[in-house]
Design a protein around this motif. Sequence first.
Motif, PDB file in Angstrom:
ATOM      1  N   HIS A   1       0.863  -1.182   0.000  1.00 17.64           N
ATOM      2  CA  HIS A   1       0.000   0.000   0.000  1.00 17.64           C
ATOM      3  C   HIS A   1       0.903   1.235   0.000  1.00 17.64           C
ATOM      4  O   HIS A   1       1.647   1.461   0.964  1.00 17.64           O
ATOM      5  N   LEU A   2       0.836   2.045  -1.038  1.00 24.40           N
ATOM      6  CA  LEU A   2       1.635   3.259  -1.109  1.00 24.40           C
ATOM      7  C   LEU A   2       0.914   4.417  -0.437  1.00 24.40           C
ATOM      8  O   LEU A   2      -0.319   4.522  -0.497  1.00 24.40           O
ATOM      9  N   ASP A   3       1.681   5.316   0.168  1.00 29.42           N
ATOM     10  CA  ASP A   3       1.089   6.509   0.771  1.00 29.42           C
ATOM     11  C   ASP A   3       0.722   7.539  -0.282  1.00 29.42           C
ATOM     12  O   ASP A   3      -0.179   8.362  -0.071  1.00 29.42           O
ATOM     13  N   ASN A   4       1.423   7.502  -1.437  1.00 29.91           N
ATOM     14  CA  ASN A   4       1.098   8.378  -2.560  1.00 29.91           C
ATOM     15  C   ASN A   4       1.136   7.560  -3.848  1.00 29.91           C
ATOM     16  O   ASN A   4       1.923   6.620  -3.976  1.00 29.91           O
ATOM     17  N   SER A   5       0.307   7.919  -4.795  1.00 29.93           N
ATOM     18  CA  SER A   5       0.213   7.169  -6.041  1.00 29.93           C
ATOM     19  C   SER A   5       1.499   7.275  -6.851  1.00 29.93           C
ATOM     20  O   SER A   5       2.266   8.234  -6.730  1.00 29.93           O
ATOM     21  N   ALA A   6       1.732   6.273  -7.696  1.00 31.05           N
ATOM     22  CA  ALA A   6       2.908   6.232  -8.559  1.00 31.05           C
ATOM     23  C   ALA A   6       2.488   5.741  -9.941  1.00 31.05           C
ATOM     24  O   ALA A   6       1.390   5.205 -10.122  1.00 31.05           O
ATOM     25  N   ASN A   7       3.380   5.908 -10.920  1.00 33.37           N
ATOM     26  CA  ASN A   7       3.063   5.405 -12.262  1.00 33.37           C
ATOM     27  C   ASN A   7       4.136   4.474 -12.827  1.00 33.37           C
ATOM     28  O   ASN A   7       4.106   4.129 -14.007  1.00 33.37           O
ATOM     29  N   PHE A   8       5.086   4.076 -11.980  1.00 33.41           N
ATOM     30  CA  PHE A   8       6.053   3.054 -12.377  1.00 33.41           C
ATOM     31  C   PHE A   8       6.198   2.023 -11.263  1.00 33.41           C
ATOM     32  O   PHE A   8       6.227   2.368 -10.080  1.00 33.41           O
TER      33      PHE A   8
END
Length: 235
Positions: free
Chosen positions: A112-119
């Motif tokens: 679960h990431l605290d902020n979104s990512a695209n890679f």
Amino acid sequence: MHLGRMSFFVSFAVLQILINLVNATRKSVLIRAEDCYSAEIHLVNATFGVERFDSLEARTHQSYDSLFGMGRRSPITGTYNDISIATANMYGGAKSSGKYAYASSDSHYELHLDNSANFFGLYVTAADGRNSLRFFQHIVKVFDISVESFLQFLELSGGRKRFKGNPTYVRWWGDYGNDKEEYIFIGFYFPNGVFYDRVQFVQGHGGSFESDNHTVGNWTRTSGRRVVTFRIEED
């Protein structure tokens, strides 16, 4: 995953695949397969971190907060749930050292990431047909793929054999350990405006899903190396 028309352009070096997202936006995920351990040299204008798991005890952790190797002020943070860690061996661990993550038979773990990512990238070791990845943005599934489906695309390009066997676990001259399975870094480059904040690492019945060097970040372009490209389109 539904596959329809397919076209390809043959070149050199890296295998690159475009596969449609599950949300029918007509956008595609760019996937690159490389015979290395990390994506660091292939991302340009990117912010990213790498979780190598080497600091963790070899056991199952109900919760593990990761800074992805970037220190206390890391812009990339997240939490792994129900993740199992093992000491490097023939089946897992980049460069056959340190630790690696795995999901055992009929189980999964999550990031679960605290902020979104695209890679997202990872070094998949001892790949088998029961390994799969699922990406979500909040509760919405963005993309999913089995490792075996991806390896079948590699086979179409004639490139699957180059990933067979653990490249750093040589039993004797010319004989790589576990030469029946693939060892491969896979990078997922999500298109403009598409992000994820949760990843499931899923193992079906039998075996384990071993991986290392989980790489999370945001990118604008890759390094531009020439590739073999497959574009998968839905009918």
